[in-house]
Design a protein around this motif. Structure first.
Motif, short mmCIF file in Angstrom:
data_model
loop_
_atom_site.label_atom_id
_atom_site.label_comp_id
_atom_site.label_asym_id
_atom_site.label_seq_id
_atom_site.Cartn_x
_atom_site.Cartn_y
_atom_site.Cartn_z
N ALA A 9 0.83 -1.20 0.00
CA ALA A 9 0.00 0.00 0.00
C ALA A 9 0.87 1.25 0.00
O ALA A 9 0.59 2.21 -0.72
CB ALA A 9 -0.91 -0.01 1.22
N LEU A 10 1.95 1.22 0.79
CA LEU A 10 2.85 2.38 0.82
C LEU A 10 3.46 2.58 -0.56
O LEU A 10 3.63 3.72 -1.01
CB LEU A 10 3.96 2.15 1.85
N ALA A 11 3.78 1.48 -1.24
CA ALA A 11 4.35 1.60 -2.58
C ALA A 11 3.33 2.25 -3.52
O ALA A 11 3.67 3.16 -4.29
CB ALA A 11 4.74 0.21 -3.10
N GLN A 12 2.08 1.81 -3.44
CA GLN A 12 1.02 2.42 -4.26
C GLN A 12 0.90 3.90 -3.97
O GLN A 12 0.74 4.71 -4.88
CB GLN A 12 -0.33 1.76 -3.93
N MET A 13 0.95 4.23 -2.67
CA MET A 13 0.76 5.63 -2.29
C MET A 13 1.90 6.50 -2.76
O MET A 13 1.72 7.70 -2.94
CB MET A 13 0.64 5.72 -0.76
N SER A 14 3.08 5.90 -2.96
CA SER A 14 4.21 6.73 -3.36
C SER A 14 4.35 6.82 -4.87
O SER A 14 5.30 7.41 -5.37
CB SER A 14 5.49 6.17 -2.76
N LEU A 15 3.40 6.25 -5.62
CA LEU A 15 3.42 6.46 -7.07
C LEU A 15 3.16 7.93 -7.36
O LEU A 15 2.39 8.59 -6.67
CB LEU A 15 2.33 5.61 -7.75
N LEU A 16 3.80 8.41 -8.40
CA LEU A 16 3.78 9.86 -8.67
C LEU A 16 2.36 10.43 -8.69
O LEU A 16 2.08 11.45 -8.07
CB LEU A 16 4.49 10.12 -10.00
N ALA A 17 1.45 9.74 -9.37
CA ALA A 17 0.10 10.28 -9.51
C ALA A 17 -0.65 10.25 -8.18
O ALA A 17 -1.62 10.99 -7.99
CB ALA A 17 -0.66 9.49 -10.56
N ASN A 18 -0.23 9.38 -7.26
CA ASN A 18 -0.97 9.22 -6.02
C ASN A 18 -0.43 10.06 -4.88
O ASN A 18 -1.05 10.15 -3.82
CB ASN A 18 -0.96 7.74 -5.60
N ILE A 19 0.75 10.65 -5.09
CA ILE A 19 1.40 11.37 -3.98
C ILE A 19 0.54 12.52 -3.44
O ILE A 19 0.36 12.61 -2.23
CB ILE A 19 2.81 11.85 -4.42
N PRO A 20 -0.05 13.37 -4.29
CA PRO A 20 -0.83 14.48 -3.71
C PRO A 20 -1.93 14.02 -2.77
O PRO A 20 -2.06 14.54 -1.65
CB PRO A 20 -1.42 15.18 -4.95
N LEU A 21 -2.70 13.01 -3.18
CA LEU A 21 -3.80 12.55 -2.33
C LEU A 21 -3.26 11.88 -1.07
O LEU A 21 -3.85 12.02 0.01
CB LEU A 21 -4.69 11.58 -3.10
N SER A 22 -2.15 11.15 -1.19
CA SER A 22 -1.58 10.50 -0.01
C SER A 22 -1.15 11.55 1.00
O SER A 22 -1.40 11.41 2.20
CB SER A 22 -0.36 9.66 -0.40
N LEU A 23 -0.51 12.62 0.51
CA LEU A 23 -0.06 13.67 1.43
C LEU A 23 -1.25 14.38 2.05
O LEU A 23 -1.22 14.73 3.23
CB LEU A 23 0.84 14.66 0.69
N THR A 24 -2.31 14.61 1.25
CA THR A 24 -3.51 15.25 1.80
C THR A 24 -4.05 14.42 2.96
O THR A 24 -4.43 14.95 4.01
CB THR A 24 -4.58 15.37 0.71
N GLU A 25 -4.09 13.11 2.74
CA GLU A 25 -4.63 12.22 3.77
C GLU A 25 -3.73 12.21 5.00
O GLU A 25 -4.22 12.22 6.13
CB GLU A 25 -4.77 10.81 3.17
N LEU A 26 -2.41 12.24 4.77
CA LEU A 26 -1.48 12.27 5.90
C LEU A 26 -1.66 13.56 6.69
O LEU A 26 -1.69 13.55 7.93
CB LEU A 26 -0.03 12.17 5.39
N HIS A 27 -1.83 14.66 5.98
CA HIS A 27 -2.05 15.93 6.67
C HIS A 27 -3.36 15.89 7.46
O HIS A 27 -3.41 16.37 8.61
CB HIS A 27 -2.09 17.08 5.67
N ALA A 28 -4.39 15.32 6.85
CA ALA A 28 -5.68 15.25 7.55
C ALA A 28 -5.53 14.46 8.85
O ALA A 28 -6.10 14.82 9.88
CB ALA A 28 -6.73 14.59 6.64
N LEU A 29 -4.73 13.37 8.79
CA LEU A 29 -4.53 12.56 9.99
C LEU A 29 -3.77 13.36 11.05
O LEU A 29 -4.19 13.41 12.21
CB LEU A 29 -3.76 11.28 9.62
N ALA A 30 -2.68 14.02 10.63
CA ALA A 30 -1.89 14.80 11.59
C ALA A 30 -2.75 15.89 12.21
O ALA A 30 -2.70 16.13 13.42
CB ALA A 30 -0.68 15.39 10.88
#
Lengths: 290, 314
Positions: A181-202
């Protein structure tokens, strides 16, 4: 004075507030209604269903839902999560979920991002669960009891640490597939949404902990919590202990690091300030017009 | 191929359409559309567009038929030239994103293989790709495709091409000549995936076709459509319009010897609704829209639209 007390309630205009909250809820409920099998054309709008978006924080409005998936999408994703420990965050899990929810194999087309939607749904729903545990489950009471403290004695940092660990423990059941899952999240196209979600969690963790900073530390704290959580997640995937003891120790060390770094930064800042003041004083003593 | 005869038929029809007002008493007879030419006087009240010109609704079908009869043989070569080969990438992407065929063993009998209906897929472009994907990627030998097209010439071209595929004369591939707006031979709720690729802009009544798609799809089934659309970027749009209106009719004239058909193609592209409007039409038919509802390809020159039929709540 008497005039003020008479007019004040009118100016504050409180009676409209509960109504607006109810309105938001009403909107949420209609958007989540099951789609009619053969809808009439009058009830349908030509615009796609959009969940309410708000770019600001408001304590007066109801909380926005944790994710913006529709009912059918949520049904597929929820049933798919049951297959994640066995099949990982894959299209197979999604297809099995669609079958369980009474859909066809082809219905996974409802999720345009496919596997990544499953990951996002997992993140968002776990975030919602974390909030639920704090607001209804008495998570802080449990943490306080473990430390032998009263709930009011818990500092913000202790609460943050407790929430990060609690969130990491939720990942325990998908520990084996989380690296994918982390690998999927670090794909270039997925990075913005992954970071948004990480920020929402923080942001959620800090808000729930009672952090009410509104200065520059608002950013640094969120950055620090995100960094600690993201690195702890990687450590967790390689943690062989059943209770995530190693991960817990890792988080403890990172919090100590954070403190050390913060102290160092404050020290450097003070040193620079002294140096600057000295330089100015020296210049003035030499007759410079500063 | 009967290219010459069909081309002359198209010419003759076009000629007659222009001259009809001046020679109303001369009965014109065209082998493929004699009836339509005769009785169109009574249907004159309802008009629809055919490229940039307005024609009676009853006439559009035969006119589009004439266009595609004319282009059937040179279809692939012309597509390559007109889109600089990009149409193959689009079609591959379309099929890959749909991922036809189940890689999982079926739990029940009706889960065994997908029942795909490929509308306006006469030459089999999409159908063969989907069957290949199901067989080679998902190892699904059960998925079957019904190619439906209103035009017999395009279907004949597809039949000819199917000879070279492993699906020729198997139960996995079927050809049907039908009008997508009215398909009584297909029962309700029987299709898993309904695809229409570069076809729906030629339909006389697009909403009727969408409603028919909704009827034949199983609950949870998917409507997927790839069609030319509107370009967002004004610079790209300028280049694209210039290419469309200058180069394509010229290529048509040089390569296929038929300028008018290709003039119709670019005009029909121009007349097709924008991404948002077409998404609204899909929703109006009753489909659920996944996410944004469409995916732009090459800056919006083409767009993939998807809709999912909701499942009935028990």
């Amino acid at each position: 004075m008497a005039y003020l007390t008479r007019t004040l309630p009118k100016r504050v205009f409180t009676p409209s507030l509960p109504q607006s909250i109810r309105q938001t809820r009403a909107i949420t409920i209609t958007t989540l209604q099951p789609t009619p099998t053969r809808p009439t054309q009058t009830t349908r709008t030509s615009k796609p269903r959009q969940l309410p978006q708000r770019t600001y924080h408001s304590a007066l409005h109801a909380r926005l839902p944790d994710h913006s998936y529709t009912n059918s999408q949520t049904a597929i994703l929820t049933s798919a999560l049951a297959h994640v420990p066995a099949h990982g965050f894959t299209a197979t899990a999604l297809t099995l979920g669609a079958r369980d929810a009474g859909f066809l194999d082809v219905s996974v087309q409802l999720l345009p991002r496919a596997e990544f939607d499953l990951i996002l749904f997992w993140l968002a729903s776990r975030r919602g669960l974390l909030r639920g545990q704090v607001e209804e489950g008495g998570l802080f009471r449990r943490i306080a009891a473990e430390k032998g403290k009263d709930i009011h004695e818990l500092s913000v940092e202790e609460r943050v640490r407790g929430l990060i660990l609690e969130r990491l423990r939720m990942n325990a059941e998908v520990k084996g597939v989380w690296q994918d899952a982390l690998a999927q999240m670090s794909l270039l196209a997925n990075i913005p949404l992954s970071l948004t979600e990480l920020h929402a969690l923080a942001s959620d963790i800090l808000t729930l902990s009672g952090d009410d900073a509104v200065d520059a530390t608002w950013y640094t704290r969120r950055l620090a919590v995100s960094a600690i959580y993201a690195s702890a997640e990687v450590v967790m995937t390689r943690d062989p202990t059943p209770d995530l003891v190693e991960t817990e120790a890792f988080v403890e060390r990172r919090f100590e690091d954070r403190k050390v770094i913060a102290d160092k930064l404050i020290g450097i800042g003070q040193c620079a300030g002294f140096g600057w003041n000295t330089a100015i004083g020296l210049g003035r003593s030499w007759g410079l017009k500063i | 191929m009967s290219t010459m005869s069909t081309r002359s038929a198209w010419r003759a029809l076009h000629y007659s359409a222009k001259r009809r007002a001046f020679q109303p008493f001369t009965p014109y007879r065209c082998f493929s559309c004699a009836n339509r030419a005769q009785d169109q006087k009574t249907d004159n009240d309802r008009m629809t567009h055919f490229g940039f010109t307005n024609v009676p609704e009853s006439e559009k079908e035969s006119r589009v038929g004439a266009v595609f009869s004319s282009v059937a043989a040179s279809y692939d070569r012309m597509n390559d030239l007109m889109s600089l080969g990009i149409h193959r990438l689009w079609k591959d992407h379309f099929v890959r994103s749909l991922n036809p065929g189940s890689c999982l063993p079926a739990m029940t009998a009706d889960q065994r293989g997908w029942n795909i209906l490929d509308i306006a897929g006469g030459t089999g472009d999409i159908a063969f790709r989907m069957l290949d994907h199901a067989t080679n990627v998902n190892h699904d030998m059960e998925t079957r495709v019904t190619i439906s097209d209103i035009n017999a010439d395009m279907l004949a071209e597809g039949r000819k091409r199917s000879l070279d595929t492993p699906y020729y004369n198997t139960s996995r591939l079927d050809f049907v000549e039908a009008n997508a707006e009215h398909m009584p031979h297909i029962p309700d709720s029987s299709v898993d995936l309904y695809t229409v690729v570069f076809g729906i802009r030629n339909f006389t009544d697009k909403q009727a076709a969408l409603n028919e798609a909704y009827r034949v799809l199983k609950p949870g089934g998917v409507f997927a459509c790839m069609e030319f659309s509107k370009v967002d970027n004004p610079v790209l749009d300028g280049i694209y319009k210039r290419w469309n209106f200058s180069a394509i009719p010229l290529i048509g004239q040089v390569v296929a010897g038929d300028r008018d058909s290709y003039q119709y193609l670019v005009e029909s592209i121009e007349r097709f609704p924008s991404q948002e409007e077409f998404r609204g039409m899909i929703q109006k038919a009753g489909f659920m829209i996944p996410g944004q509802g469409f995916e732009n390809l090459t800056g919006g020159i083409a767009a993939i639209h998807k809709g999912i039929k909701p499942i009935a709540k028990a």
